[in-house]
Design a protein around this motif. Structure first.
Motif, PDB file in Angstrom:
ATOM      1  N   PHE A  84      21.807 -45.004 -64.922  1.00 10.57           N
ATOM      2  CA  PHE A  84      21.462 -44.534 -66.264  1.00 10.57           C
ATOM      3  C   PHE A  84      19.966 -44.277 -66.277  1.00 10.57           C
ATOM      4  O   PHE A  84      19.186 -45.076 -65.769  1.00 10.57           O
ATOM      5  CB  PHE A  84      21.816 -45.601 -67.309  1.00 10.57           C
ATOM      6  CG  PHE A  84      21.226 -45.344 -68.666  1.00 10.57           C
ATOM      7  CD1 PHE A  84      21.695 -44.319 -69.467  1.00 10.57           C
ATOM      8  CD2 PHE A  84      20.179 -46.125 -69.134  1.00 10.57           C
ATOM      9  CE1 PHE A  84      21.139 -44.078 -70.707  1.00 10.57           C
ATOM     10  CE2 PHE A  84      19.618 -45.894 -70.381  1.00 10.57           C
ATOM     11  CZ  PHE A  84      20.109 -44.865 -71.173  1.00 10.57           C
ATOM     12  N   THR A  85      19.578 -43.128 -66.853  1.00 13.46           N
ATOM     13  CA  THR A  85      18.161 -42.777 -66.935  1.00 13.46           C
ATOM     14  C   THR A  85      17.749 -42.591 -68.376  1.00 13.46           C
ATOM     15  O   THR A  85      18.451 -41.932 -69.148  1.00 13.46           O
ATOM     16  CB  THR A  85      17.877 -41.482 -66.140  1.00 13.46           C
ATOM     17  OG1 THR A  85      18.235 -41.694 -64.778  1.00 13.46           O
ATOM     18  CG2 THR A  85      16.409 -41.096 -66.225  1.00 13.46           C
ATOM     19  N   ALA A  86      16.602 -43.154 -68.745  1.00 13.44           N
ATOM     20  CA  ALA A  86      15.996 -42.958 -70.066  1.00 13.44           C
ATOM     21  C   ALA A  86      14.602 -42.385 -69.848  1.00 13.44           C
ATOM     22  O   ALA A  86      13.839 -42.891 -69.022  1.00 13.44           O
ATOM     23  CB  ALA A  86      15.912 -44.278 -70.828  1.00 13.44           C
ATOM     24  N   ALA A  87      14.279 -41.324 -70.584  1.00 10.95           N
ATOM     25  CA  ALA A  87      12.932 -40.741 -70.543  1.00 10.95           C
ATOM     26  C   ALA A  87      12.123 -41.394 -71.652  1.00 10.95           C
ATOM     27  O   ALA A  87      12.520 -41.352 -72.816  1.00 10.95           O
ATOM     28  CB  ALA A  87      13.006 -39.237 -70.732  1.00 10.95           C
ATOM     29  N   LEU A  88      11.006 -41.977 -71.302  1.00 16.00           N
ATOM     30  CA  LEU A  88      10.205 -42.732 -72.265  1.00 16.00           C
ATOM     31  C   LEU A  88       9.061 -41.854 -72.755  1.00 16.00           C
ATOM     32  O   LEU A  88       8.057 -41.672 -72.087  1.00 16.00           O
ATOM     33  CB  LEU A  88       9.714 -44.017 -71.614  1.00 16.00           C
ATOM     34  CG  LEU A  88      10.889 -44.873 -71.097  1.00 16.00           C
ATOM     35  CD1 LEU A  88      10.394 -46.027 -70.263  1.00 16.00           C
ATOM     36  CD2 LEU A  88      11.737 -45.367 -72.242  1.00 16.00           C
TER      37      LEU A  88
END
Length: 112
Positions: A84-88
């Protein structure tokens, strides 16, 4: 090169620099990987610049989730090998946990 040609060339360079066409652009932040293994997030506490993509990968043989306390990101259940990837995109401190195993916690500090 004549004097007039040199002046035109210098003026062109100056305009390009003012418009940002000739200068180096800021490099995009490098992605960061967090491992989920043995019921822990590793590393559990990181500091990254704005714009960083953070990817969690489940190495355990049971599902886990990644849930931000402030609800800014949430993964589906991650089976073994899933990511899972989250862009901050904004500065701040983001605490997170596994929704299936709330004792698993981590924190990301995002700097401007």
């Amino acid at each position: 090169m004549s004097f007039l040609s040199a002046r035109r060339s210098a003026a062109g360079v100056a305009i390009a620099l003012l418009l940002g066409l000739g200068g180096a652009q800021a490099a995009a932040p490098q992605p960061v990987a967090i491992k989920i293994d043995n019921f822990t997030f590793s590393p559990a506490d990181i500091t990254v610049p704005v714009g960083t993509a953070v990817t969690w990968t489940n190495g355990d043989d049971i599902p886990h989730t990644v849930v931000a306390v402030d609800k800014s990101f949430r993964s589906k259940a991650l089976d073994t090998g899933d990511s899972f990837t989250a862009a901050l995109a904004k500065p701040g401190t983001f605490a997170y946990f596994c929704g299936l195993h709330p004792h698993m916690t981590g924190r990301i500090t995002v700097t401007p």
